[in-house]
Enzyme design. Structure first.
Site, PDB file in Angstrom:
ATOM      1  N   ARG A 243      -7.314   7.605   2.244  1.00 53.34           N
ATOM      2  CA  ARG A 243      -7.030   7.619   0.887  1.00 53.34           C
ATOM      3  C   ARG A 243      -6.265   8.505   0.152  1.00 53.34           C
ATOM      4  O   ARG A 243      -6.495   9.705   0.269  1.00 53.34           O
ATOM      5  CB  ARG A 243      -8.430   7.675   0.011  1.00 53.34           C
ATOM      6  CG  ARG A 243      -9.525   6.573   0.212  1.00 53.34           C
ATOM      7  CD  ARG A 243     -10.842   6.699  -0.468  1.00 53.34           C
ATOM      8  NE  ARG A 243     -10.542   6.862  -1.823  1.00 53.34           N
ATOM      9  CZ  ARG A 243     -10.766   5.903  -2.755  1.00 53.34           C
ATOM     10  NH1 ARG A 243     -10.901   4.733  -2.295  1.00 53.34           N
ATOM     11  NH2 ARG A 243     -10.591   6.076  -3.955  1.00 53.34           N
ATOM     12  N   GLU A 272       0.166   5.207  -5.257  1.00 51.73           N
ATOM     13  CA  GLU A 272       1.197   4.328  -4.749  1.00 51.73           C
ATOM     14  C   GLU A 272       1.273   3.097  -5.419  1.00 51.73           C
ATOM     15  O   GLU A 272       0.240   2.555  -6.027  1.00 51.73           O
ATOM     16  CB  GLU A 272       0.917   4.260  -3.378  1.00 51.73           C
ATOM     17  CG  GLU A 272      -0.744   3.552  -3.069  1.00 51.73           C
ATOM     18  CD  GLU A 272      -1.043   3.648  -1.551  1.00 51.73           C
ATOM     19  OE1 GLU A 272      -1.328   2.479  -1.096  1.00 51.73           O
ATOM     20  OE2 GLU A 272      -1.101   4.709  -0.755  1.00 51.73           O
ATOM     21  N   HIS A 290       2.010   3.429   3.679  1.00 50.89           N
ATOM     22  CA  HIS A 290       0.848   2.819   3.716  1.00 50.89           C
ATOM     23  C   HIS A 290       0.715   1.723   5.093  1.00 50.89           C
ATOM     24  O   HIS A 290       0.400   0.551   4.775  1.00 50.89           O
ATOM     25  CB  HIS A 290       0.104   2.084   2.464  1.00 50.89           C
ATOM     26  CG  HIS A 290      -1.377   2.027   2.392  1.00 50.89           C
ATOM     27  ND1 HIS A 290      -2.158   2.143   1.166  1.00 50.89           N
ATOM     28  CD2 HIS A 290      -2.445   1.701   3.338  1.00 50.89           C
ATOM     29  CE1 HIS A 290      -3.488   1.900   1.552  1.00 50.89           C
ATOM     30  NE2 HIS A 290      -3.390   1.685   2.909  1.00 50.89           N
TER      31      HIS A 290
END
Length: 324
Positions: A243, A272, A290
């Site tokens: 995270r 993000e 990601h």
């Protein structure tokens, strides 16, 4: 003939999963693939029996403020569900499910890749080559860190953390130190000859690499801030595939610029897809968008897990992955 449940998919999913959803339900797909606004989410909650969100959808108290909601289930695509306001969901009587198991192996593969990239300065080398700045081989060019035999600290020893430990121990002969809020079964630790540290502060000074695999910080402060970065070895590397808010990005930038740690690799970020501009100026930092679970096999498995939860719910059973 009974009316089929209506379902909204908030982002584009793998085509194979979208096809089955459309066969089973009256499904509306978000073909533009843009995250929904709070107003659009409120309209969806009034319109559909089920809404299928992802981590990019902010289902906060404002978005869930729909007293006359038609939606009865939020079947989330992903492990984390912190983007869904739990008190508001409970107040509205919403069932919330997630997909807890599928990303573990892919995330572990990815974390191992980031560890290697950071230690061996792979991104710096590629940038150097693509910019035309590589003129010749020489013995002192972009000297990195050996990975084999080093000590790996894993914070959060769930499925992904355990999978990473197996890869690091059996593949690279790394020594494994783990930290978790729960006492880990000694039989699980024995599989990778791991030791469990009392807390994060005890783990950090021991490790050449530290990889984060915990779900979330237990307080409002980032798990890894300036104080804990100072506990790491001067040549150690921090890896985060868990995270973004686990790491204080400003403190990390300071540690990287002043080289109080060896480097880092991030696949997740606090805000993000917006990235702290200072991170972009750190050469000793690997940045990826990601991608930890971004394999076809994993994304399809996640989608079909959502379908299982929907089938359970609409058939009157408690969904297997119910979290709220």
């Amino acid at each position: 003939m009974m009316t089929r449940p209506t379902v909204l998919v908030t982002r584009r999913w793998p085509a194979a999963v979208e096809a089955v959803l459309s066969e089973r339900y009256d499904t509306v797909l978000n073909t533009c693939d843009v995250p929904l606004s709070p107003a659009e989410i409120r309209r969806a909650l009034k319109t559909f029996d089920a809404v299928l969100p992802t981590v990019t959808d902010r289902l906060d108290a404002e978005a869930l403020d729909v007293p006359d909601a038609r939606t009865r289930i939020l079947a989330n695509f992903g492990y984390g569900y912190a983007h869904i306001c739990e008190p508001a969901a409970r107040q509205r009587g919403l069932t919330v499910t997630n997909t807890p198991d599928n990303p573990s192996e892919c995330t572990a593969d990815f974390a191992m890749m980031l560890l290697l990239m950071a230690g061996r300065r792979a991104c710096e080398g590629e940038r150097n080559l693509r910019a035309g700045n590589w003129s010749r081989w020489c013995p002192d060019h972009l000297i990195g860190t050996r990975v084999s035999g080093k000590t790996l600290g894993i914070i959060g020893f769930g499925n992904a953390g355990q999978e990473l430990a197996r890869r690091a121990y059996h593949g690279f002969g790394m020594r494994i130190v783990v930290q978790d809020e729960e006492r880990i079964d000694p039989a699980i630790l024995e599989q990778v000859d791991a030791t469990q540290a009392k807390d994060v502060d005890d783990l950090l000074p021991l490790c050449d690499f530290v990889s984060l695999h915990c779900a979330e910080a237990r307080s409002n402060e980032p798990l890894i801030g300036a104080r804990r970065l100072n506990l790491m070895k001067a040549d150690a590397f921090l890896i985060n595939t868990a995270r973004g808010d686990l790491v204080d990005e400003a403190a990390l930038v300071h540690a990287l610029i002043f080289e109080t740690i060896g480097g880092a690799a991030l696949d997740v970020f606090v805000r993000e897809p917006r990235i702290n501009a200072d991170l972009l100026n750190c050469d000793n930092l690997v940045l990826l968008p990601h991608l930890g679970g971004a394999t076809r096999e994993n994304r399809e498995a996640m989608g079909f897990r959502v379908l299982e939860n929907l089938s359970d719910f609409f058939d009157g059973r408690d969904p297997r992955d119910r979290v709220i």
